[in-house]
Write an enzyme that holds these catalytic residues in place. Structure first.
Site, PDB file in Angstrom:
ATOM      1  N   HIS A  36      -1.883 -11.151   4.366  1.00  0.00           N
ATOM      2  CA  HIS A  36      -1.258 -12.469   4.214  1.00  0.00           C
ATOM      3  C   HIS A  36      -0.208 -12.697   5.306  1.00  0.00           C
ATOM      4  O   HIS A  36      -0.165 -13.746   5.926  1.00  0.00           O
ATOM      5  CB  HIS A  36      -0.593 -12.601   2.839  1.00  0.00           C
ATOM      6  CG  HIS A  36      -1.510 -13.134   1.789  1.00  0.00           C
ATOM      7  ND1 HIS A  36      -2.540 -12.398   1.270  1.00  0.00           N
ATOM      8  CD2 HIS A  36      -1.562 -14.343   1.172  1.00  0.00           C
ATOM      9  CE1 HIS A  36      -3.176 -13.127   0.368  1.00  0.00           C
ATOM     10  NE2 HIS A  36      -2.604 -14.310   0.294  1.00  0.00           N
ATOM     11  N   LYS A  97      -4.712 -10.612 -10.495  1.00  0.00           N
ATOM     12  CA  LYS A  97      -4.419 -10.312 -11.895  1.00  0.00           C
ATOM     13  C   LYS A  97      -2.929 -10.503 -12.151  1.00  0.00           C
ATOM     14  O   LYS A  97      -2.111 -10.361 -11.245  1.00  0.00           O
ATOM     15  CB  LYS A  97      -4.871  -8.902 -12.263  1.00  0.00           C
ATOM     16  CG  LYS A  97      -4.066  -7.783 -11.627  1.00  0.00           C
ATOM     17  CD  LYS A  97      -4.454  -6.444 -12.233  1.00  0.00           C
ATOM     18  CE  LYS A  97      -3.847  -5.258 -11.519  1.00  0.00           C
ATOM     19  NZ  LYS A  97      -2.667  -4.699 -12.160  1.00  0.00           N
TER      20      LYS A  97
HETATM   21  S1  SF4 Z   1      -6.598  -0.559 -14.306  1.00  0.00           S
HETATM   22 FE1  SF4 Z   1      -4.739   0.578 -13.854  1.00  0.00          FE
HETATM   23  S2  SF4 Z   1      -5.065   1.500 -11.869  1.00  0.00           S
HETATM   24 FE2  SF4 Z   1      -6.564  -0.147 -12.119  1.00  0.00          FE
HETATM   25  S3  SF4 Z   1      -5.622  -1.966 -11.209  1.00  0.00           S
HETATM   26 FE3  SF4 Z   1      -5.106  -1.970 -13.397  1.00  0.00          FE
HETATM   27  S4  SF4 Z   1      -3.120  -0.939 -13.495  1.00  0.00           S
HETATM   28 FE4  SF4 Z   1      -4.016  -0.449 -11.516  1.00  0.00          FE
END
Ligand code: SF4
Lengths: 171, 279
Positions: A36, A97
């Site tokens: 970015h 996320k």
């Molecule tokens: S599942 Fe756990 S290791 Fe994988 S992205 Fe999410 S927080 Fe990170």
């Protein structure tokens, strides 16, 4: 459930409402913090930002016979301050996320863009929706470089829409 | 004296890091299945379904469950009647090196807080050592992802804040973390010791068997109460709300100074990758 082809149009964006499942087909681009920072400075990026989809991911190494390694989303809040300059240049969809800042949300709505989440930690599942992966920019960044991905029905959920709604619970 | 070849340790670490990154443990999978059955919110159910499908795909393809294959943490217990033919720390790091390259795992370790150059082989591991009685070596090996680790913290409470203080701290920390640590999470809590001891036992609590309950009645009740209260926060899978915010709460404790009540909260995402091997 809505199926969308990339690049996306303003009409597509207007259609999206929080909580809806969206399956993307076409080309999407990867970029994380470092990419970015460089894209913001870039006069002529190797892809058209207009109507583009950026996916926040740093895949694991790929195994023979697979298009890409595990490819789940990384936390989006690290890109909150870095997204607005790219949205101003046409970036329409961001996939990652977790929740993001209020300032980001305002900028996003102003630019008529949307934020979606993919299932965090579902790296193996999401990689199976990626049919092709080519290095596009910044090879030196390794897993954090910009890759061009060809995806087929890549699954996400609308997290912030342009109407000011959020998928995340208030607590 | 029992002689152990450190090459054996290397092989165990190599095989373990590959295995845990490709296969989610059975007890964890059952907990996620159970959570999915009890989840009332549609979108949350579908995220739990993604997580279950994901582990099937990873298992079948022998590919990593998550792209963040973590930094390796080892809790090492060495029996005092053991003689080693080399450095066990080097042997562990060699196992990490081999496992991360041969298992197609992502190298996520940088060498310096500000230069941030990738060490390219995921070393060094973080190793905590204890000397025990007897002639065995026990290795508890985990690959800990960055997303959930970043939402963890240590706080020095005062003793009078007591159980209620601890509860509030845990709930606030989890609320603040929201969807970032990839819920449903497992919460590891270390109470007591001092600053660093609380963190070390908090992480160690995450390596306990998922079905294992604390034997101390007060701690046992606190684990259960927190489990229920966390699941009422409506954070839900990936932060989208719902009944499933945590899959388990584990608490370890240790004696502490009269003036202190240290509390460490180590958050573990649903991709809880760890194993235990005894040599
Ligand atoms: S599942 Fe756990 S290791 Fe994988 S992205 Fe999410 S927080 Fe990170």
């Amino acid at each position: 459930m809505i199926k969308l082809n990339t690049p996306v149009s303003e009409k597509d964006i207007e259609m999206l409402r929080v909580g809806e499942k969206v399956l993307f087909t076409g080309t999407i681009y990867t970029a994380r913090d470092q990419a970015h920072l460089r894209l913001i400075e870039e006069k002529n990026p190797a892809f058209d930002l207009k109507g583009s989809v950026i996916y926040y991911v740093g895949p694991s190494p790929k195994k023979d016979g697979f298009a890409i390694g595990a490819s789940g989303p990384t936390s989006s809040y690290r890109m909150d301050k870095l997204s607005p300059p790219l949205m101003e240049r046409g970036l329409k969809v961001m996939i990652g996320k977790g929740d993001r800042s209020e300032e980001f949300r305002k900028e996003m709505i102003k630019n008529k863009a949307v934020y979606l989440i993919a299932t965090g930690g579902a790296g193996a599942l999401l990689s199976s929706k990626i049919k092709k992966c080519d290095l596009l920019m910044y090879e030196d960044l390794g897993a954090e470089a910009v890759y061009k991905l060809e995806v087929d029905e890549f699954p996400c959920f609308v997290a912030y829409d342009i109407y000011g709604n959020s998928i995340f619970s208030k607590s | 004296m029992r002689n152990i070849d450190v090459a054996e340790v290397t092989k165990i670490v190599r095989d373990s890091v590959i295995k845990i990154n490709h296969h989610l443990g059975n007890s964890l999978v059952s907990l996620i299945k159970k959570a999915k059955e009890n989840e009332r919110k549609e979108i949350s159910k579908s995220i739990l379904d993604d997580i279950l499908n994901n582990q099937e795909i990873a298992k079948e393809g022998n590919i990593p469950l998550c792209q963040d294959t973590g930094m390796v943490v080892v809790y090492l217990e060495i029996g005092r009647e053991i003689s080693l033919n080399g450095s066990i720390y080097d042997a562990i790091n060699e196992g990490v090196r081999q496992g991360y390259s041969e298992g197609y795992l992502r190298k996520s370790v940088v060498d310096h807080p500000f230069d941030r150059k990738n060490t390219k082989d995921n070393t060094p591991a973080v190793i905590h050592t204890t000397i025990t009685e007897g002639s065995k070596i026990k290795l508890k090996i985990a690959s800990k992802g960055g997303g959930s680790e970043n939402m963890s913290k240590v706080t020095m409470l005062t003793p009078t804040e007591g159980i209620e203080g601890v509860k509030k701290l845990v709930l606030d920390t989890i609320k603040y973390a929201g969807g970032k640590p990839c819920p449903p999470i497992i919460v590891g809590i270390g109470i007591g010791g001092n600053l660093e001891k609380s963190a070390i036992i908090a992480k160690e609590s995450l390596l306990r068997d998922l079905n294992d309950e604390a034997s101390d009645p007060i701690i046992n009740k606190l684990e259960k109460d927190l489990y229920n209260e966390i699941n009422m926060l409506d954070i839900g899978p990936m932060g989208v709300g719902g009944d499933t915010t945590c899959l388990a709460v584990k608490i370890n404790y240790y004696p502490m100074h009269i003036a202190a009540l240290p509390v460490a909260i180590n958050i573990q995402c649903h991709s809880a990758r760890h194993t235990e091997v005894i040599i």
